[in-house]
Scaffold this motif. Structure first.
Motif, PDB file in Angstrom:
ATOM      1  N   ASN A   1     -11.435  22.670 -92.688  1.00 18.47           N
ATOM      2  CA  ASN A   1     -12.778  23.155 -93.557  1.00 18.47           C
ATOM      3  C   ASN A   1     -13.615  24.380 -92.987  1.00 18.47           C
ATOM      4  O   ASN A   1     -14.001  25.088 -93.551  1.00 18.47           O
ATOM      5  CB  ASN A   1     -13.358  21.848 -93.836  1.00 18.47           C
ATOM      6  N   VAL A   2     -13.916  23.980 -91.613  1.00 19.13           N
ATOM      7  CA  VAL A   2     -15.025  24.685 -91.001  1.00 19.13           C
ATOM      8  C   VAL A   2     -14.049  25.919 -90.739  1.00 19.13           C
ATOM      9  O   VAL A   2     -15.059  26.943 -90.662  1.00 19.13           O
ATOM     10  CB  VAL A   2     -15.766  24.060 -89.850  1.00 19.13           C
ATOM     11  N   HIS A   3     -12.884  26.026 -90.397  1.00 17.84           N
ATOM     12  CA  HIS A   3     -12.281  27.224 -90.211  1.00 17.84           C
ATOM     13  C   HIS A   3     -12.165  28.201 -91.535  1.00 17.84           C
ATOM     14  O   HIS A   3     -12.471  29.358 -91.439  1.00 17.84           O
ATOM     15  CB  HIS A   3     -10.878  26.987 -89.731  1.00 17.84           C
ATOM     16  N   VAL A   4     -12.250  27.726 -92.773  1.00 20.08           N
ATOM     17  CA  VAL A   4     -12.389  28.285 -93.848  1.00 20.08           C
ATOM     18  C   VAL A   4     -13.634  29.195 -94.065  1.00 20.08           C
ATOM     19  O   VAL A   4     -13.711  30.395 -94.471  1.00 20.08           O
ATOM     20  CB  VAL A   4     -11.924  27.275 -95.127  1.00 20.08           C
ATOM     21  N   LEU A   5     -14.712  28.387 -93.354  1.00 22.62           N
ATOM     22  CA  LEU A   5     -15.871  28.888 -93.705  1.00 22.62           C
ATOM     23  C   LEU A   5     -16.031  30.233 -92.783  1.00 22.62           C
ATOM     24  O   LEU A   5     -16.542  31.376 -93.182  1.00 22.62           O
ATOM     25  CB  LEU A   5     -17.236  28.127 -93.046  1.00 22.62           C
ATOM     26  N   THR A   6     -15.377  30.143 -91.639  1.00 23.16           N
ATOM     27  CA  THR A   6     -15.401  31.249 -90.745  1.00 23.16           C
ATOM     28  C   THR A   6     -14.469  32.666 -91.350  1.00 23.16           C
ATOM     29  O   THR A   6     -14.843  33.424 -91.324  1.00 23.16           O
ATOM     30  CB  THR A   6     -15.087  31.156 -89.142  1.00 23.16           C
ATOM     31  N   LEU A   7     -13.409  31.985 -91.890  1.00 24.69           N
ATOM     32  CA  LEU A   7     -12.397  32.975 -92.405  1.00 24.69           C
ATOM     33  C   LEU A   7     -13.177  33.855 -93.574  1.00 24.69           C
ATOM     34  O   LEU A   7     -12.927  34.863 -93.599  1.00 24.69           O
ATOM     35  CB  LEU A   7     -11.256  32.522 -92.766  1.00 24.69           C
ATOM     36  N   ASN A   8     -13.902  33.169 -94.199  1.00 30.18           N
ATOM     37  CA  ASN A   8     -14.831  33.503 -95.459  1.00 30.18           C
ATOM     38  C   ASN A   8     -15.593  34.863 -94.923  1.00 30.18           C
ATOM     39  O   ASN A   8     -15.744  35.811 -95.461  1.00 30.18           O
ATOM     40  CB  ASN A   8     -15.317  32.445 -96.286  1.00 30.18           C
ATOM     41  N   SER A   9     -16.251  34.186 -93.787  1.00 30.86           N
ATOM     42  CA  SER A   9     -17.477  35.096 -93.356  1.00 30.86           C
ATOM     43  C   SER A   9     -16.882  36.482 -92.843  1.00 30.86           C
ATOM     44  O   SER A   9     -17.491  37.450 -92.626  1.00 30.86           O
ATOM     45  CB  SER A   9     -18.041  34.312 -91.950  1.00 30.86           C
ATOM     46  N   LEU A  10     -15.427  36.397 -92.096  1.00 31.37           N
ATOM     47  CA  LEU A  10     -14.924  37.657 -91.627  1.00 31.37           C
ATOM     48  C   LEU A  10     -14.329  38.454 -92.881  1.00 31.37           C
ATOM     49  O   LEU A  10     -13.501  39.512 -92.630  1.00 31.37           O
ATOM     50  CB  LEU A  10     -13.713  37.276 -90.706  1.00 31.37           C
ATOM     51  N   GLY A  11     -14.309  37.735 -94.031  1.00 28.53           N
ATOM     52  CA  GLY A  11     -13.891  38.596 -95.059  1.00 28.53           C
ATOM     53  C   GLY A  11     -12.256  38.443 -95.270  1.00 28.53           C
ATOM     54  O   GLY A  11     -11.634  39.195 -96.189  1.00 28.53           O
ATOM     55  N   ARG A  12     -11.712  37.363 -94.839  1.00 33.58           N
ATOM     56  CA  ARG A  12     -10.319  37.011 -94.783  1.00 33.58           C
ATOM     57  C   ARG A  12     -10.177  36.003 -95.975  1.00 33.58           C
ATOM     58  O   ARG A  12      -9.652  34.887 -95.451  1.00 33.58           O
ATOM     59  CB  ARG A  12      -9.958  36.451 -93.236  1.00 33.58           C
ATOM     60  N   TYR A  13     -10.505  36.422 -97.023  1.00 36.21           N
ATOM     61  CA  TYR A  13     -10.334  35.409 -98.296  1.00 36.21           C
ATOM     62  C   TYR A  13      -9.026  34.830 -98.386  1.00 36.21           C
ATOM     63  O   TYR A  13      -8.969  33.655 -98.829  1.00 36.21           O
ATOM     64  CB  TYR A  13     -10.961  36.056 -99.664  1.00 36.21           C
ATOM     65  N   ALA A  14      -7.898  35.558 -98.356  1.00 41.19           N
ATOM     66  CA  ALA A  14      -6.604  34.767 -98.788  1.00 41.19           C
ATOM     67  C   ALA A  14      -6.190  34.085 -97.689  1.00 41.19           C
ATOM     68  O   ALA A  14      -5.647  32.744 -98.094  1.00 41.19           O
ATOM     69  CB  ALA A  14      -5.711  36.067 -98.847  1.00 41.19           C
TER      70      ALA A  14
END
Length: 167
Positions: free
Chosen positions: A119-132
């Motif tokens: 879950n927290v990794h998803v937040l980081t990926l979103n912050s990096l613009g790695r949405y897919a």
């Protein structure tokens, strides 16, 4: 030279003379002393992270927690290091720590820790613009803890993919 160094040199001489038991004993002592020192250093770094966290100095908290996690890589310490790297805006550092957190949780954590790490990794990926990649990870989270949510997750993921394709 100090007494400990003299003892070490004596035991090394004993080893060279074929008395391996004495040398093994001193190396075991040194190993334990150094392991204790590493644990104390990790605890001190963690304590400094708590102070920086309390003073809302996110970058300092991230640095101290990251040091603690490097010295003693437990789930809670890596979690704090990732959290404060993310809060400080260091999304690349948070992503690396997130990878470490997921590996740690998968190696020895509970299902809840695995889910939290993803879950927290998803937040980081979103912050990096790695949405897919974040979307795929979110599906994995839901499959990990909520098998009954698979249809909802797949529906959400399909909607996200379609929305991204439309952009």
């Amino acid at each position: 030279t100090d007494p400990e160094t003299r003892k070490l040199l004596g035991d090394l001489a004993a080893a060279e003379a074929g008395d391996y038991a004495a040398a093994d004993e001193i190396f075991a002592e040194v190993e334990e002393i150094e392991a204790t020192a590493v644990r104390r250093a990790a605890d001190a770094a963690y304590g400094r992270g708590l102070i920086a966290e309390e003073q809302v100095r996110w970058a300092d908290a991230a640095r101290h927690y990251t040091t603690a996690a490097r010295l003693n890589p437990g789930f809670d310490t890596i979690y704090k290091a990732r959290l404060y790297a993310w809060r400080a805006g260091d999304y690349i550092g948070a992503s690396r720590l997130g990878d470490d957190l997921v590996r740690n949780a998968r190696a020895s954590g509970s299902r809840e820790q695995i889910s939290l790490s993803l879950n927290v990794h998803v937040l980081t990926l979103n912050s990096l613009g790695r949405y897919a990649e974040a979307g795929v990870t979110l599906v994995v989270v839901q499959v990990t803890l909520l098998p009954q949510a698979i249809p909802d997750a797949l529906e959400w993921f399909a909607a996200e993919v379609m929305a991204r394709l439309g952009e």
